[in-house]
Write a protein that holds these residues in place. Structure first.
Motif, PDB file in Angstrom:
ATOM      1  N   VAL A 136       0.854  -1.197   0.000  1.00 45.26           N
ATOM      2  CA  VAL A 136       0.000   0.000   0.000  1.00 45.26           C
ATOM      3  C   VAL A 136       0.883   1.237   0.000  1.00 45.26           C
ATOM      4  N   GLU A 137       0.561   2.189  -0.846  1.00 44.05           N
ATOM      5  CA  GLU A 137       1.294   3.450  -0.833  1.00 44.05           C
ATOM      6  C   GLU A 137       0.314   4.617  -0.715  1.00 44.05           C
ATOM      7  N   THR A 138       0.660   5.568   0.106  1.00 45.21           N
ATOM      8  CA  THR A 138      -0.158   6.773   0.230  1.00 45.21           C
ATOM      9  C   THR A 138       0.275   7.745  -0.861  1.00 45.21           C
ATOM     10  N   GLU A 139      -0.650   8.114  -1.727  1.00 43.24           N
ATOM     11  CA  GLU A 139      -0.261   8.960  -2.854  1.00 43.24           C
ATOM     12  C   GLU A 139      -0.656  10.421  -2.681  1.00 43.24           C
ATOM     13  N   VAL A 140      -1.747  10.644  -1.986  1.00 43.14           N
ATOM     14  CA  VAL A 140      -2.165  12.036  -1.737  1.00 43.14           C
ATOM     15  C   VAL A 140      -2.466  12.195  -0.255  1.00 43.14           C
ATOM     16  N   TRP A 141      -1.984  13.287   0.318  1.00 42.39           N
ATOM     17  CA  TRP A 141      -2.276  13.620   1.710  1.00 42.39           C
ATOM     18  C   TRP A 141      -2.562  15.117   1.724  1.00 42.39           C
ATOM     19  N   LYS A 142      -3.820  15.471   1.746  1.00 45.24           N
ATOM     20  CA  LYS A 142      -4.149  16.888   1.604  1.00 45.24           C
ATOM     21  C   LYS A 142      -4.965  17.366   2.802  1.00 45.24           C
ATOM     22  N   GLU A 143      -4.407  18.321   3.539  1.00 47.59           N
ATOM     23  CA  GLU A 143      -5.121  18.918   4.671  1.00 47.59           C
ATOM     24  C   GLU A 143      -6.170  19.878   4.108  1.00 47.59           C
ATOM     25  N   LEU A 144      -7.419  19.663   4.459  1.00 48.58           N
ATOM     26  CA  LEU A 144      -8.482  20.534   3.951  1.00 48.58           C
ATOM     27  C   LEU A 144      -8.762  21.656   4.951  1.00 48.58           C
ATOM     28  N   ASP A 203     -11.391  22.601   6.399  1.00 51.84           N
ATOM     29  CA  ASP A 203     -12.261  22.311   7.542  1.00 51.84           C
ATOM     30  C   ASP A 203     -11.581  21.436   8.606  1.00 51.84           C
ATOM     31  N   GLY A 204     -10.259  21.207   8.472  1.00 58.64           N
ATOM     32  CA  GLY A 204      -9.536  20.444   9.494  1.00 58.64           C
ATOM     33  C   GLY A 204      -9.488  18.957   9.206  1.00 58.64           C
ATOM     34  N   SER A 205     -10.140  18.520   8.135  1.00 58.28           N
ATOM     35  CA  SER A 205     -10.080  17.106   7.785  1.00 58.28           C
ATOM     36  C   SER A 205      -8.934  16.864   6.796  1.00 58.28           C
ATOM     37  N   VAL A 206      -8.667  15.594   6.512  1.00 60.97           N
ATOM     38  CA  VAL A 206      -7.586  15.248   5.586  1.00 60.97           C
ATOM     39  C   VAL A 206      -8.124  14.358   4.478  1.00 60.97           C
ATOM     40  N   ARG A 207      -7.730  14.669   3.255  1.00 57.31           N
ATOM     41  CA  ARG A 207      -8.089  13.818   2.121  1.00 57.31           C
ATOM     42  C   ARG A 207      -6.900  12.929   1.800  1.00 57.31           C
ATOM     43  N   ILE A 208      -7.115  11.620   1.909  1.00 53.30           N
ATOM     44  CA  ILE A 208      -6.013  10.674   1.686  1.00 53.30           C
ATOM     45  C   ILE A 208      -6.372   9.743   0.532  1.00 53.30           C
ATOM     46  N   VAL A 209      -5.455   9.627  -0.420  1.00 56.16           N
ATOM     47  CA  VAL A 209      -5.648   8.683  -1.518  1.00 56.16           C
ATOM     48  C   VAL A 209      -4.529   7.648  -1.445  1.00 56.16           C
ATOM     49  N   GLN A 210      -4.905   6.392  -1.429  1.00 56.99           N
ATOM     50  CA  GLN A 210      -3.903   5.329  -1.367  1.00 56.99           C
ATOM     51  C   GLN A 210      -4.098   4.331  -2.507  1.00 56.99           C
ATOM     52  N   SER A 211      -2.980   3.768  -2.950  1.00 55.78           N
ATOM     53  CA  SER A 211      -3.042   2.697  -3.947  1.00 55.78           C
ATOM     54  C   SER A 211      -2.668   1.380  -3.302  1.00 55.78           C
ATOM     55  N   LEU A 212      -3.456   0.367  -3.575  1.00 57.73           N
ATOM     56  CA  LEU A 212      -3.161  -0.991  -3.119  1.00 57.73           C
ATOM     57  C   LEU A 212      -2.632  -1.748  -4.325  1.00 57.73           C
ATOM     58  N   TYR A 213      -1.361  -2.150  -4.237  1.00 57.17           N
ATOM     59  CA  TYR A 213      -0.755  -2.828  -5.391  1.00 57.17           C
ATOM     60  C   TYR A 213      -0.790  -4.339  -5.234  1.00 57.17           C
ATOM     61  N   VAL A 214      -1.262  -5.005  -6.261  1.00 57.88           N
ATOM     62  CA  VAL A 214      -1.229  -6.464  -6.304  1.00 57.88           C
ATOM     63  C   VAL A 214      -0.500  -6.869  -7.579  1.00 57.88           C
ATOM     64  N   GLU A 215      -0.200  -8.154  -7.703  1.00 52.45           N
ATOM     65  CA  GLU A 215       0.625  -8.569  -8.845  1.00 52.45           C
ATOM     66  C   GLU A 215      -0.170  -9.039 -10.054  1.00 52.45           C
ATOM     67  N   ARG A 216      -1.426  -9.411  -9.811  1.00 49.62           N
ATOM     68  CA  ARG A 216      -2.204  -9.976 -10.920  1.00 49.62           C
ATOM     69  C   ARG A 216      -3.641  -9.480 -10.905  1.00 49.62           C
ATOM     70  N   GLU A 217      -4.241  -9.486 -12.083  1.00 50.46           N
ATOM     71  CA  GLU A 217      -5.625  -9.056 -12.222  1.00 50.46           C
ATOM     72  C   GLU A 217      -6.554  -9.885 -11.327  1.00 50.46           C
ATOM     73  N   SER A 218      -6.254 -11.191 -11.205  1.00 51.17           N
ATOM     74  CA  SER A 218      -7.108 -12.056 -10.385  1.00 51.17           C
ATOM     75  C   SER A 218      -7.092 -11.599  -8.918  1.00 51.17           C
ATOM     76  N   GLN A 219      -5.940 -11.085  -8.477  1.00 52.58           N
ATOM     77  CA  GLN A 219      -5.835 -10.605  -7.098  1.00 52.58           C
ATOM     78  C   GLN A 219      -6.593  -9.282  -6.926  1.00 52.58           C
ATOM     79  N   ARG A 220      -6.583  -8.484  -7.980  1.00 50.48           N
ATOM     80  CA  ARG A 220      -7.313  -7.212  -7.931  1.00 50.48           C
ATOM     81  C   ARG A 220      -8.800  -7.490  -7.691  1.00 50.48           C
ATOM     82  N   LYS A 221      -9.317  -8.503  -8.362  1.00 48.23           N
ATOM     83  CA  LYS A 221     -10.739  -8.852  -8.215  1.00 48.23           C
ATOM     84  C   LYS A 221     -11.045  -9.305  -6.781  1.00 48.23           C
ATOM     85  N   ILE A 222     -10.101 -10.033  -6.192  1.00 50.51           N
ATOM     86  CA  ILE A 222     -10.301 -10.494  -4.813  1.00 50.51           C
ATOM     87  C   ILE A 222     -10.385  -9.299  -3.859  1.00 50.51           C
TER      88      ILE A 222
END
Ligand code: GDP
Ligand code: MG
Length: 304
Positions: A218-226, A228-247
């Protein structure tokens, strides 16, 4: 007055080393008193050297949680082993952990035998004493002390906290004299985005440990302080195969949604701010053989 107090201060590094699952991460959390290091029932989840910072009297003890030492099979395994011994070599003290119930396994023998090459004082920590009785502990103490030269032996339960204060006091007393490296309210020097990635990775494992191989990250790609005091976080979950992505997605995206909900709650609690968490599952074929990914995880890329 202030100067005299400064002079008495101690600060240094304590490396926890041991086979997967002996309780290194649990012990760091018990010593620090807060959740800083990922703890799961699965082995080999600690990839980064997350540091917890424990304070006892005039000492600051910087704890290094090492990836478990185990028999290498893949390149990623070898990188983790090199990284674990590397941090033990740089530490001021090294604590070797054993699971008291399991006793000596092959991986434990590798750990104990590897200690001979380290200059720092070593202590033996028998963990999970809540699961065994005294005679077994004494036998294990004797066997381990015959194999290596320990300055002291501690019997603890990282889970219940039993024996942890004594260990913490010993760590504190054996730190070299010197100024503290971190402010006294800091519990970890891992950047927040890395802790957030660890939390999501933990949820991913807890949810899918039967189906998913270790080769996911897992990698955190975006960390944005908004505003209103909240945080917008975007993360990517990397897997090796399409079949794993479906799981990971699950039916109608339900699995990913559940992982995201669990991770969001825990990240928000950890940073004490509301969190908007967005997760994307991506396929990255062969990433376990890609040097760039090792750099991203702070690991050396082994040559073969
Ligand atoms: P690591 O791989 O060495 O970092 O091990 P973890 O800290 O992730 O712990 C592995 C498992 O052992 C987790 O399920 C912990 O809850 C459990 N555990 C750790 N310490 C103790 C202990 O003192 N007693 C018991 N009963 N379980 C423990
Ligand atoms: Mg761990």
């Amino acid at each position: 007055m202030a100067e005299a107090e400064q002079a008495a201060r101690r600060c240094g590094f304590a490396a926890l080393i041991g086979a997967p699952n002996v309780g290194k991460s649990t012990l760091i959390n018990a010593l620090v008193g807060s959740k800083v290091s990922i703890v799961t029932p699965k082995v080999q989840t600690t990839r980064n050297l997350i540091r917890g910072i424990a304070i006892e009297a005039e000492s600051q003890v910087i704890l290094v949680d090492t990836p478990g030492i185990f028999s290498p099979r893949r390149r990623l395994d070898r990188a983790m082993i090199d990284s674990a011994w590397g941090s033990a070599q740089e530490a001021d003290i090294v604590a070797a952990l054993l699971d008291s119930r399991r006793g000596f396994a092959t991986d434990d023998e590798k750990v104990i035998d590897g200690l001979a090459d380290l200059r720092a004082p070593k202590v033996l920590v028998l963990n999970k004493i809540d699961l065994v009785d005294k005679p077994a502990l004494l036998a294990l103490t004797r066997a381990a002390n015959q194999r290596a030269n320990f300055a002291a032996t501690f019997m603890i339960s990282a889970l219940s906290g039993d024996g942890v204060p004594d260990l913490k006091t010993w760590f504190a007393a054996h730190m070299p004299e010197g100024p503290w490296l971190y402010p006294d309210d800091q519990i970890s020097d891992a950047p927040l985005h890395q802790l957030a990635a660890e939390i999501t990775r933990e949820k991913l494992y807890l949810r899918l440990h039967q189906e998913l191989p270790y080769q996911s990250t897992v990698e955190t790609e975006v960390w944005k302080e908004l505003r209103d005091g909240s945080v917008r976080i975007v993360q990517s979950l990397y897997v090796e195969r399409e079949s794993q992505r479906k799981i990971v997605l699950g039916k109608g995206g339900q699995t990913l949604k559940a992982i995201g909900a669990a991770a969001r709650g825990e990240i928000a609690a950890a940073i004490e701010q509301p969190v908007h968490l967005f997760l994307h599952v991506k396929v990255r074929e062969g990433w376990a053989e890609d040097p760039e990914r090792y750099r991203a995880m702070d690991l050396e890329f082994p040559k073969e």
